[in-house]
Design an enzyme around this catalytic site. Structure first.
Site, PDB file in Angstrom:
ATOM      1  N   HIS A  74       0.508  -1.039   0.218  1.00  0.00           N
ATOM      2  CA  HIS A  74       0.217   0.251  -0.258  1.00  0.00           C
ATOM      3  C   HIS A  74       0.775   0.843  -0.327  1.00  0.00           C
ATOM      4  CE1 HIS A  74       0.076   0.853   4.654  1.00  0.00           C
ATOM      5  NE2 HIS A  74       0.613  -0.549   4.884  1.00  0.00           N
ATOM      6  N   ASP A  76       0.157   4.278   1.744  1.00  0.00           N
ATOM      7  CA  ASP A  76      -0.037   5.819   2.593  1.00  0.00           C
ATOM      8  C   ASP A  76       0.467   5.078   3.953  1.00  0.00           C
ATOM      9  OD1 ASP A  76      -2.073   3.332   2.675  1.00  0.00           O
ATOM     10  OD2 ASP A  76      -3.081   3.877   3.970  1.00  0.00           O
ATOM     11  N   GLU A 143      -4.448   2.010   3.393  1.00  0.00           N
ATOM     12  CA  GLU A 143      -5.153   0.748   3.929  1.00  0.00           C
ATOM     13  C   GLU A 143      -5.038   0.767   5.410  1.00  0.00           C
ATOM     14  OE1 GLU A 143      -3.228  -2.843   5.575  1.00  0.00           O
ATOM     15  OE2 GLU A 143      -2.288  -0.348   5.730  1.00  0.00           O
ATOM     16  N   GLU A 144      -4.218   2.107   5.931  1.00  0.00           N
ATOM     17  CA  GLU A 144      -3.888   1.917   7.361  1.00  0.00           C
ATOM     18  C   GLU A 144      -5.351   2.319   7.833  1.00  0.00           C
ATOM     19  OE1 GLU A 144      -1.540   0.861   8.759  1.00  0.00           O
ATOM     20  OE2 GLU A 144       0.049   1.501   7.719  1.00  0.00           O
ATOM     21  N   ASP A 169       4.314  -6.129   2.880  1.00  0.00           N
ATOM     22  CA  ASP A 169       3.343  -4.728   4.229  1.00  0.00           C
ATOM     23  C   ASP A 169       4.036  -5.730   5.388  1.00  0.00           C
ATOM     24  OD1 ASP A 169       2.467  -2.930   4.866  1.00  0.00           O
ATOM     25  OD2 ASP A 169       0.081  -4.087   4.766  1.00  0.00           O
ATOM     26  N   HIS A 453       4.193   2.803  13.245  1.00  0.00           N
ATOM     27  CA  HIS A 453       2.858   3.615  13.896  1.00  0.00           C
ATOM     28  C   HIS A 453       3.273   4.843  14.710  1.00  0.00           C
ATOM     29  CE1 HIS A 453      -0.617   0.242  12.282  1.00  0.00           C
ATOM     30  NE2 HIS A 453       0.473   1.202  10.709  1.00  0.00           N
TER      31      HIS A 453
END
Length: 479
Positions: A74, A76, A143-144, A169, A453
């Site tokens: 992904h 993002d 995706e997040e 990922d 994150h």
């Protein structure tokens, strides 16, 4: 800031991608960048209305009859930064720092999740010496924040041919391949607010900070403090001393919150400061391993004339105390997390207080008949509304997998340790893609990424080199 010395194509492409803002929901720029990249390198490219991009490359000689392979990730990234860091994720590039054998950012998330996966695809697509089957590289959006791009994927437009899926990922640890993952989604609880007028009273801002935070799936088992939950404990202890009029903490459901704060009315500032200091000591003992830097402070914040009324305040404290948070159940067979919840964000408005959580489970029955009913019951008891959204299916482990066997074989030849495989508690798009495109033989791996994150996110540079060798060796064997 150290000088960057990148000679590996994956790191060079990652550095280029880091110049393009790509927070969830702000992917137009990076989607355009990928289309321009394809044009500059003579690649077939297409994208749909959700800005998902597919880059294709024909099979090399000798692989014309090999089945097509999908590489997937992904575009993002999660946008988090430390307090006091000046950074606008909508326009500023990520500032990279080479720190020994690690690559990190300057006070922000790095975006290795999933920028490194994208960079690996770009390196494969531009490696003219590499032998490989026909490649379909799918890079999705948002995706997040609920796998929104994968859910909106225009499969008819793209007409995929691949029956083997290599997701790029994950990067949980060196030499570990992921062969299944949990499903999950998001839950919102909305507490109506009623106010009470009071004589002018001193206001104080209570802050819980200094926590490590992290990924609500990959790191939920580490026992790190959740700032929202900790703040609820402190406010409950302050009942009768301080009255709340605002609460906030965290920014995203899928991030363990590192900081939370409450605005309270309190006439006895000395007593408030004493209790906050005591709580800091309590928390530093409790979280001396996972969050040794936890800090609690109380500073003057002006004067206020209203607070939450008694009913609202009690319901607020009940929800902060009782909303599910952390590991909820373990998989008895695998010894891994089966079900979890993360109270990722709390925000106050004029009419309501919003609590948003990420929920995950490898057992659909746990979500449907255990965890979600708990939210429904708690919301009802506290006079709140609740809703569920952005749910995605899990990816079921297959006992027989050719791509898994070949990947383990390639890692034994090119890696640095004996490889392993596991199912992941964090969510991946594999289940959604198979639901849309049909069952595929799938595996997921990536270079080692730590603390995704969070602003502590980093990627281990030697792992980038190792995993790229493994990926290219694997493609050569998928005849």
């Amino acid at each position: 800031m150290s000088q960057l010395h990148f000679d590996h194509p994956v790191l060079q492409y990652f550095q280029a991608l880091s110049q393009v803002p790509r927070g969830s929901g702000n992917e137009r720029g990076v989607s355009d960048w990928l289309m321009e990249f394809a044009a500059a390198h003579g690649l077939d490219a297409d994208r749909d209305d959700a800005l998902n991009v597919v880059l294709r490359k024909d099979a090399t000689p000798g692989f014309e009859n090999a089945p097509a392979v999908m590489l997937q990730g992904h575009m993002d990234m999660v946008c988090e930064k430390n307090a006091g860091v000046e950074h606008d994720f909508t326009r500023d590039p990520i500032r990279l720092i080479e720190d020994g054998e690690y690559l990190r950012a300057d006070g922000t998330t790095l975006g290795a999740d999933n920028g490194i996966g994208m960079a690996m695809m770009l390196a494969v697509l531009t490696d003219e010496a590499l032998e490989h089957p026909a490649l379909e590289c799918l890079i999705t959006t948002s995706e997040e924040v609920g796998m929104l791009g994968a859910k909106a994927l225009d499969k008819d437009r793209f007409a995929f041919r691949s029956r083997t899926l290599i997701n790029l990922d994950t990067g949980i640890m060196e030499g570990c391949f992921v062969v299944g993952c949990a499903g999950g989604g998001r839950v919102a609880v909305r507490l109506p607010v009623d106010w009470e007028q009071i004589p002018p009273a001193p206001l104080w801002s209570i802050t819980v900070g200094g926590l490590r935070g992290g990924h609500s799936g990959a790191e939920i088992h580490l026992g790190r403090a959740n700032a929202n939950q900790v703040l609820g404990r402190i406010l409950r202890d302050l009942e009768g001393v301080a009255r709340p009029c605002s609460v906030s903490g965290g920014t995203k459901e899928n991030v363990i919150p590192r900081e939370a704060r409450a605005l309270v009315a309190c006439a006895d500032g000395a007593a408030l400061a004493e209790r906050c200091a005591a709580w800091q000591e309590i928390l530093r003992r409790e979280f001396r391993v996972s969050d040794p830097g936890v800090a609690v402070s109380a500073v003057p914040a002006g004067t206020g004339r209203r607070v939450y009324d008694g009913v609202t305040a009690r319901r607020l404290l009940s929800l902060l105390t009782l909303l599910p948070c952390g590991v909820q159940s373990m998989d008895q067979e695998l010894g891994s997390v089966a079900t979890s919840a993360n109270l990722g964000a709390v925000s106050s408005g004029e009419a309501e207080i919003l609590f948003t959580s990420s929920v995950r489970s490898s057992l659909p029955s746990h979500l449907e008949h255990l965890l979600l009913p708990r939210y429904e019951a708690l919301a009802g008891l506290c006079g709140a509304a609740w809703e569920q959204h952005d749910f995605y299916p899990g990816w079921t482990f297959r006992s027989a997998s050719r791509v898994r066997d070949l990947a383990l074989e390639c890692y034994r030849e090119h890696g640095v340790k004996e490889p392993t495989y596991m199912t992941l508690h964090g969510g991946l798009e594999c289940g959604l893609l198979m639901e849309a495109l049909g069952e595929m033989d799938a595996i997921s791996f990536a270079p080692e990424i730590n603390s995704p994150h969070s602003p502590n996110e980093n990627v281990r540079i030697p792992s980038v080199e190792v995993n790229y060798r493994v990926l290219t060796a694997l493609l050569k064997r998928l005849r």
